[in-house]
Design an enzyme around this catalytic site. Structure first.
Site, PDB file in Angstrom:
ATOM      1  N   ASP A  51     -39.353 -52.774 -56.252  1.00  0.00           N
ATOM      2  CA  ASP A  51     -40.606 -52.177 -55.828  1.00  0.00           C
ATOM      3  C   ASP A  51     -40.917 -52.496 -54.546  1.00  0.00           C
ATOM      4  O   ASP A  51     -40.936 -53.951 -54.017  1.00  0.00           O
ATOM      5  CB  ASP A  51     -41.786 -52.669 -56.914  1.00  0.00           C
ATOM      6  CG  ASP A  51     -43.052 -52.211 -56.595  1.00  0.00           C
ATOM      7  OD1 ASP A  51     -43.589 -51.056 -56.626  1.00  0.00           O
ATOM      8  OD2 ASP A  51     -44.046 -52.991 -56.043  1.00  0.00           O
ATOM      9  N   TYR A  56     -46.923 -53.543 -47.391  1.00  0.00           N
ATOM     10  CA  TYR A  56     -46.243 -54.853 -47.312  1.00  0.00           C
ATOM     11  C   TYR A  56     -45.666 -54.954 -45.960  1.00  0.00           C
ATOM     12  O   TYR A  56     -44.685 -54.316 -45.892  1.00  0.00           O
ATOM     13  CB  TYR A  56     -45.172 -55.065 -48.400  1.00  0.00           C
ATOM     14  CG  TYR A  56     -45.530 -54.776 -50.066  1.00  0.00           C
ATOM     15  CD1 TYR A  56     -46.987 -54.943 -50.170  1.00  0.00           C
ATOM     16  CD2 TYR A  56     -44.779 -54.462 -50.788  1.00  0.00           C
ATOM     17  CE1 TYR A  56     -47.490 -55.078 -51.358  1.00  0.00           C
ATOM     18  CE2 TYR A  56     -45.267 -54.399 -52.181  1.00  0.00           C
ATOM     19  CZ  TYR A  56     -46.585 -54.591 -52.415  1.00  0.00           C
ATOM     20  OH  TYR A  56     -47.296 -54.639 -53.733  1.00  0.00           O
ATOM     21  N   LYS A  82     -45.395 -46.873 -53.050  1.00  0.00           N
ATOM     22  CA  LYS A  82     -46.680 -46.571 -53.512  1.00  0.00           C
ATOM     23  C   LYS A  82     -47.305 -45.769 -52.175  1.00  0.00           C
ATOM     24  O   LYS A  82     -46.999 -45.640 -51.394  1.00  0.00           O
ATOM     25  CB  LYS A  82     -47.644 -48.009 -53.427  1.00  0.00           C
ATOM     26  CG  LYS A  82     -46.946 -48.819 -54.497  1.00  0.00           C
ATOM     27  CD  LYS A  82     -47.735 -50.289 -54.514  1.00  0.00           C
ATOM     28  CE  LYS A  82     -46.970 -51.222 -55.651  1.00  0.00           C
ATOM     29  NZ  LYS A  82     -45.830 -51.832 -55.001  1.00  0.00           N
ATOM     30  N   ALA A 240     -46.699 -71.418 -62.007  1.00  0.00           N
ATOM     31  CA  ALA A 240     -45.268 -71.760 -61.427  1.00  0.00           C
ATOM     32  C   ALA A 240     -45.327 -73.291 -61.081  1.00  0.00           C
ATOM     33  O   ALA A 240     -44.654 -74.035 -61.497  1.00  0.00           O
ATOM     34  CB  ALA A 240     -45.038 -70.980 -60.436  1.00  0.00           C
TER      35      ALA A 240
END
Length: 339
Positions: A51, A56, A82, A240
């Site tokens: 994706d 980005y 997108k 995380a």
């Protein structure tokens, strides 16, 4: 790796997918060689769903993902990008600070209309250097990004004409599925009451910690046959790292309440002798409405560590122990702009 179906379509995606925001230099620089090594590591681990988005790195991540996939057998992977932002060139050195380091020299304008979506797809084909896009997500529509007043205009443009572009692209076979790529629940409910979508890429709202999607959106997705791709599974990193100094939740420094809840979750994980990241990564896949969990990194070592937390699968009876420490995102204010 096992696959699951996207909505009611025939499209199958791997249970773990790769999100390419970090390859566009999100928060820190990502040299090209490092980006390609990370993508190859994902492929070696069996990940076949990738994706990306024009946003980005302002086109940089699309170029890199396209360069990587161009040499792969085209029937072996699924690709999503997108729509909703159109890139336009700007002079070198004048790119606004959108938290991307060393992006391409473009800025972005929002456009959720028919023409805007069609133009965005053509531009993405050119940046990717590929002739196929499988899934289109409408990116960051909603009050979370725009505030209530501006989003009312964007949502009207999308529902009046933009959705027609996506339906046309799907019916022609240009894409196999479409949906929303967002960080908030309310806009999904608004769109789904007015249009049929195949899938939602939801960041951070159906996780071990944040269950904002559970009350209304997940049941509606089950009813309509709309699937979930879960992004932001670590809620900006805190699931995380644990509640360490400087940890973030929902793109902001974690509050004392969130730190305490995650600390309690970490104790549950310790009792089961697993890192907290393991149940965080695996939790969404216990619901059949979830097609894939999207992980994003620009470091091969981080990706490998995540994959080690994906197997072996944890028993289902571990998850109720985390329930007392879950939360629901606070409602957005009328003029809230969170990103």
């Amino acid at each position: 790796m096992k696959t699951r179906r996207i909505g009611k379509t025939a499209l199958e995606v791997t249970e773990i997918s790769f999100g390419a925001a970090a390859l566009g230099g999100l928060y820190r620089a990502c040299p090209r060689e490092q980006a390609m090594e990370t993508l190859e590591t994902a492929w070696d681990h069996g990940i076949r769903y990738y994706d990306v988005a024009p946003w980005y790195g302002l086109g940089l991540a699309e170029r890199r993902v396209g360069d990587f996939l161009r040499d792969k057998p085209e029937n072996d992977y699924v690709l999503s990008t997108k729509v909703g932002r159109l890139l336009r060139p700007v002079p070198t050195g004048t790119v606004p600070d959108y938290s991307y380091v060393d992006p391409l020299s473009f800025d972005a304008d929002y456009d959720y209309s028919y023409d805007g979506i069609m133009r965005s797809v053509e531009f993405s084909y050119a940046r990717l250097g590929l002739n196929r896009i499988d899934i289109l997500f409408v990116h960051d529509i909603g009050a979370y990004t725009h505030g209530a007043a501006r989003n009312a205009v964007h949502l009207k443009n999308f529902l009046d004409s933009g959705v027609k572009a996506l339906e046309q692209l799907k019916s022609s076979g240009a894409i196999k599925a479409f949906g929303l790529g967002v960080n908030e629940v309310p806009v999904c409910l608004d769109v789904m009451r007015n249009a049929d979508i195949d899938t939602i890429l939801m960041a951070g709202r159906y996780t071990l910690l944040d269950r904002s999607a559970v009350a209304e959106l997940i049941p509606l997705c089950r009813q309509k046959g709309t699937s979930f791709v879960v992004g932001g599974v670590f809620n900006s990193g805190i699931l995380a790292t644990g509640p360490v100094p400087g940890s973030h939740f929902d793109y902001m420094p974690a509050s004392d309440e969130v730190l305490a809840k995650v600390g309690a979750m970490e104790e549950v994980a310790k009792r089961h002798r697993v890192p907290l990241a393991a149940p965080a990564l695996q939790f969404p896949l216990h619901d059949p409405v979830v097609s894939s969990v999207l992980i994003g990194t620009a470091r091969p070592s981080s990706l490998t560590r995540n994959m080690e937390n994906f197997e072996p699968r944890l028993p289902a009876d571990i998850y109720p122990e985390f329930e007392p420490y879950t939360l629901v995102a606070a409602p957005l204010g009328e003029e809230a702009v969170r990103v």
